[in-house]
Design an enzyme around this catalytic site. Structure first.
Site, PDB file in Angstrom:
ATOM      1  N   ALA A 111       0.760  -1.222  -0.102  1.00  0.00           N
ATOM      2  CA  ALA A 111      -0.069   0.097  -0.059  1.00  0.00           C
ATOM      3  C   ALA A 111       1.007   1.104   0.160  1.00  0.00           C
ATOM      4  O   ALA A 111       1.854   1.119   0.446  1.00  0.00           O
ATOM      5  CB  ALA A 111      -0.939  -0.032   1.386  1.00  0.00           C
ATOM      6  N   GLY A 159       0.370  -5.081   0.961  1.00  0.00           N
ATOM      7  CA  GLY A 159      -0.561  -5.163   0.018  1.00  0.00           C
ATOM      8  C   GLY A 159      -0.255  -5.926  -1.378  1.00  0.00           C
ATOM      9  O   GLY A 159      -1.058  -6.348  -1.884  1.00  0.00           O
ATOM     10  N   GLU A 186      -0.595  -9.339  -0.678  1.00  0.00           N
ATOM     11  CA  GLU A 186      -2.045  -9.708  -0.442  1.00  0.00           C
ATOM     12  C   GLU A 186      -2.875  -9.760  -1.626  1.00  0.00           C
ATOM     13  O   GLU A 186      -3.588 -10.465  -1.938  1.00  0.00           O
ATOM     14  CB  GLU A 186      -2.891  -8.645   0.630  1.00  0.00           C
ATOM     15  CG  GLU A 186      -1.922  -8.674   2.083  1.00  0.00           C
ATOM     16  CD  GLU A 186      -2.408  -7.700   2.792  1.00  0.00           C
ATOM     17  OE1 GLU A 186      -2.037  -6.424   2.366  1.00  0.00           O
ATOM     18  OE2 GLU A 186      -2.952  -7.782   4.041  1.00  0.00           O
ATOM     19  N   GLU A 199       4.032  -4.971   7.088  1.00  0.00           N
ATOM     20  CA  GLU A 199       3.296  -3.939   7.941  1.00  0.00           C
ATOM     21  C   GLU A 199       3.819  -3.739   9.406  1.00  0.00           C
ATOM     22  O   GLU A 199       3.840  -2.674   9.889  1.00  0.00           O
ATOM     23  CB  GLU A 199       2.115  -4.358   8.094  1.00  0.00           C
ATOM     24  CG  GLU A 199       1.148  -4.300   6.453  1.00  0.00           C
ATOM     25  CD  GLU A 199       1.327  -5.618   5.623  1.00  0.00           C
ATOM     26  OE1 GLU A 199       2.076  -6.417   6.212  1.00  0.00           O
ATOM     27  OE2 GLU A 199       0.533  -5.326   4.899  1.00  0.00           O
TER      28      GLU A 199
HETATM   29  C1  HXC Z   1       5.123   4.391  -1.075  1.00  0.00           C
HETATM   30  C2  HXC Z   1       6.724   3.731  -1.821  1.00  0.00           C
HETATM   31  C3  HXC Z   1       6.482   2.098  -1.314  1.00  0.00           C
HETATM   32  C4  HXC Z   1       5.316   2.190  -0.789  1.00  0.00           C
HETATM   33  C5  HXC Z   1       8.260   2.051  -2.380  1.00  0.00           C
HETATM   34  N1  HXC Z   1       8.018   3.330  -2.586  1.00  0.00           N
HETATM   35  N2  HXC Z   1       7.608   1.429  -1.635  1.00  0.00           N
HETATM   36  N3  HXC Z   1       6.050   4.732  -1.723  1.00  0.00           N
HETATM   37  N4  HXC Z   1       4.510   3.314  -0.422  1.00  0.00           N
HETATM   38  N5  HXC Z   1       4.885   0.920  -0.359  1.00  0.00           N
HETATM   39  C6  HXC Z   1       8.900   4.352  -3.275  1.00  0.00           C
HETATM   40  C7  HXC Z   1      10.058   4.994  -2.297  1.00  0.00           C
HETATM   41  O1  HXC Z   1       9.568   5.821  -1.418  1.00  0.00           O
HETATM   42  C8  HXC Z   1      10.788   5.484  -3.540  1.00  0.00           C
HETATM   43  O2  HXC Z   1      10.509   6.529  -4.003  1.00  0.00           O
HETATM   44  C9  HXC Z   1      10.484   4.501  -4.769  1.00  0.00           C
HETATM   45  O3  HXC Z   1       9.499   3.925  -4.395  1.00  0.00           O
HETATM   46  C10 HXC Z   1      11.669   3.463  -4.935  1.00  0.00           C
HETATM   47  O4  HXC Z   1      11.745   2.835  -3.780  1.00  0.00           O
HETATM   48  P1  HXC Z   1      13.104   2.466  -2.799  1.00  0.00           P
HETATM   49  O5  HXC Z   1      12.767   2.371  -1.440  1.00  0.00           O
HETATM   50  O6  HXC Z   1      14.146   3.668  -3.266  1.00  0.00           O
HETATM   51  O7  HXC Z   1      13.643   1.417  -3.599  1.00  0.00           O
HETATM   52  P2  HXC Z   1      14.566   0.354  -2.893  1.00  0.00           P
HETATM   53  O8  HXC Z   1      15.780   0.906  -2.236  1.00  0.00           O
HETATM   54  O9  HXC Z   1      15.120  -0.630  -4.211  1.00  0.00           O
HETATM   55  O10 HXC Z   1      13.937  -0.656  -1.887  1.00  0.00           O
HETATM   56  C11 HXC Z   1      12.863  -1.507  -2.230  1.00  0.00           C
HETATM   57  C12 HXC Z   1      11.871  -1.757  -1.118  1.00  0.00           C
HETATM   58  C13 HXC Z   1      11.672  -0.330  -0.187  1.00  0.00           C
HETATM   59  C14 HXC Z   1      12.556  -2.632  -0.107  1.00  0.00           C
HETATM   60  C15 HXC Z   1      10.622  -2.294  -1.415  1.00  0.00           C
HETATM   61  O11 HXC Z   1      10.852   0.453  -1.287  1.00  0.00           O
HETATM   62  C16 HXC Z   1      10.390  -0.753   0.666  1.00  0.00           C
HETATM   63  O12 HXC Z   1      10.700  -1.175   1.947  1.00  0.00           O
HETATM   64  N6  HXC Z   1       9.085  -0.290   0.639  1.00  0.00           N
HETATM   65  C17 HXC Z   1       8.133  -0.383   1.521  1.00  0.00           C
HETATM   66  C18 HXC Z   1       7.525  -1.776   1.488  1.00  0.00           C
HETATM   67  C19 HXC Z   1       6.641  -1.960   2.535  1.00  0.00           C
HETATM   68  O13 HXC Z   1       6.984  -1.772   3.752  1.00  0.00           O
HETATM   69  N7  HXC Z   1       5.613  -2.216   2.232  1.00  0.00           N
HETATM   70  C20 HXC Z   1       4.097  -2.618   3.080  1.00  0.00           C
HETATM   71  C21 HXC Z   1       3.488  -1.246   2.831  1.00  0.00           C
HETATM   72  S1  HXC Z   1       2.207  -1.421   4.044  1.00  0.00           S
HETATM   73  P3  HXC Z   1      11.199   8.232  -3.740  1.00  0.00           P
HETATM   74  O14 HXC Z   1      10.448   9.073  -4.338  1.00  0.00           O
HETATM   75  O15 HXC Z   1      12.160   8.064  -2.402  1.00  0.00           O
HETATM   76  O16 HXC Z   1      12.476   7.619  -4.872  1.00  0.00           O
HETATM   77  C22 HXC Z   1       0.858  -2.209   3.388  1.00  0.00           C
HETATM   78  C23 HXC Z   1      -0.393  -2.177   4.132  1.00  0.00           C
HETATM   79  C24 HXC Z   1      -1.433  -2.903   3.701  1.00  0.00           C
HETATM   80  O17 HXC Z   1       0.846  -2.754   2.117  1.00  0.00           O
HETATM   81  C25 HXC Z   1      -2.670  -2.842   4.615  1.00  0.00           C
HETATM   82  C26 HXC Z   1      -2.449  -2.578   6.152  1.00  0.00           C
HETATM   83  C27 HXC Z   1      -2.229  -0.946   6.410  1.00  0.00           C
END
Ligand code: HXC
Length: 257
Positions: free
Chosen positions: A65, A108, A111, A131
């Site tokens: 998400a 997400g 999911e 999460e």
């Molecule tokens: C918003 C995101 C994002 C996310 C990545 N980006 N994941 N933006 N929401 N979930 C954005 C980053 O901010 C960045 O933008 C660009 O995408 C590239 O990501 P990087 O982090 O620079 O890439 P990398 O270093 O290769 O790392 C990849 C990654 C990391 C390990 C996947 O991006 C990451 O940990 N993302 C979050 C994963 C996460 O926690 N997902 C769960 C979300 S919660 P900029 O502008 O900085 O370049 C969820 C909840 C569901 O899904 C329902 C309950 C609430």
């Protein structure tokens, strides 16, 4: 229809929906949710579509998400909007769905992949429910679908530590249907989709509904449900055609009736 965050293509009876927010690793914001639900709902109503492939990019199926969009929200915002509930409509589709997952399928993203009927992963795929590291828990069914798919041991491990599983571990755990080389992912997924789409659509819908029922009911009721659906397949033209084709030693031509 013109979409901002997804692409929709057709190949014969197969539709391909590609998440397309490369700048955010396909993070699932409101627009992605609305567009994916709208596109798949429309495809689901089209009897010329026999299977729907959902995919992302080589680097990310979807990194979850959209954290930046969610971060400022209050309890009342998410409660009153029933945040993420629209994704449930994807699970209601009757047309078979196939997730083609390469790279990150986190939160997400994992999911969404688990909502699909068949999950094909590239050897680069990474699955996780991180999460907890953000101070929340899965919100699109992860705690339930992951547990049903891989059991308590792995589901608790992933949901409590937030660690990722690679494709090999995900396959051993029973999360994915098949793992293929990264450069074969989309071709394989489309081939699988074409195989499914070549079957009778109403019969494929019944098969999907019957397997899906296993997650909702007791064994005895599930078997009863299956048996009644099985009986009803004899009301279709495609059962007559499928069995006649076997007897006559020729390929079946289903009319999806
Ligand atoms: C918003 C995101 C994002 C996310 C990545 N980006 N994941 N933006 N929401 N979930 C954005 C980053 O901010 C960045 O933008 C660009 O995408 C590239 O990501 P990087 O982090 O620079 O890439 P990398 O270093 O290769 O790392 C990849 C990654 C990391 C390990 C996947 O991006 C990451 O940990 N993302 C979050 C994963 C996460 O926690 N997902 C769960 C979300 S919660 P900029 O502008 O900085 O370049 C969820 C909840 C569901 O899904 C329902 C309950 C609430």
């Amino acid at each position: 229809t013109d979409y901002q965050t997804i692409k929709v293509e057709r190949r014969d009876r197969v539709a391909i929906v590609t998440l397309n927010r490369p700048e955010a690793l396909n993070a699932l914001n409101l627009t992605v949710m609305q567009e994916t639900v709208a596109a798949t709902t429309e495809l689901d109503r089209d009897p010329s579509v026999g299977a729907i492939v959902i995919t992302g990019s080589a680097k990310a199926f979807a990194a979850g998400a959209d954290i930046k969009e969610m971060a400022p929200k209050s309890y009342m915002d998410v409660y009153l909007d029933d945040w993420f509930a629209a994704w449930d409509r994807l699970a209601q589709l009757r047309t078979p769905t196939i997730a083609a997952v390469s790279g990150y399928a986190l939160g997400g993203g994992c999911e969404l992949a688990m909502i699909c009927d068949i999950l094909i992963a590239s050897d680069t795929a990474k699955f996780g429910q991180p999460e907890i590291k953000l101070g929340v828990i899965p919100g699109i069914g992860g705690s339930q679908r992951l547990t049903r798919a891989v059991g308590k041991a792995k589901a608790m491990d992933l949901c409590l530590t937030g660690r990722n599983m690679d494709a090999a571990e995900a396959e051993r755990a029973g999360l994915v249907s098949r793992v293929v080389a990264a450069d074969q992912l989309l071709d394989t997924a489309i081939e699988v989709a074409q195989t499914v789409a070549g079957m009778s659509l109403p019969i494929a819908m019944m098969a999907k509904e019957a397997v899906g029922r296993a997650f909702e009911t007791t064994l005895a009721e599930g078997i009863r449900f299956e048996r009644r659906l099985f009986h009803s397949t004899f009301a279709t033209d495609d059962q007559k055609e499928g069995m006649a084709a076997f007897v006559e030693k020729r390929p079946a031509t289903f009319t999806h009736r």
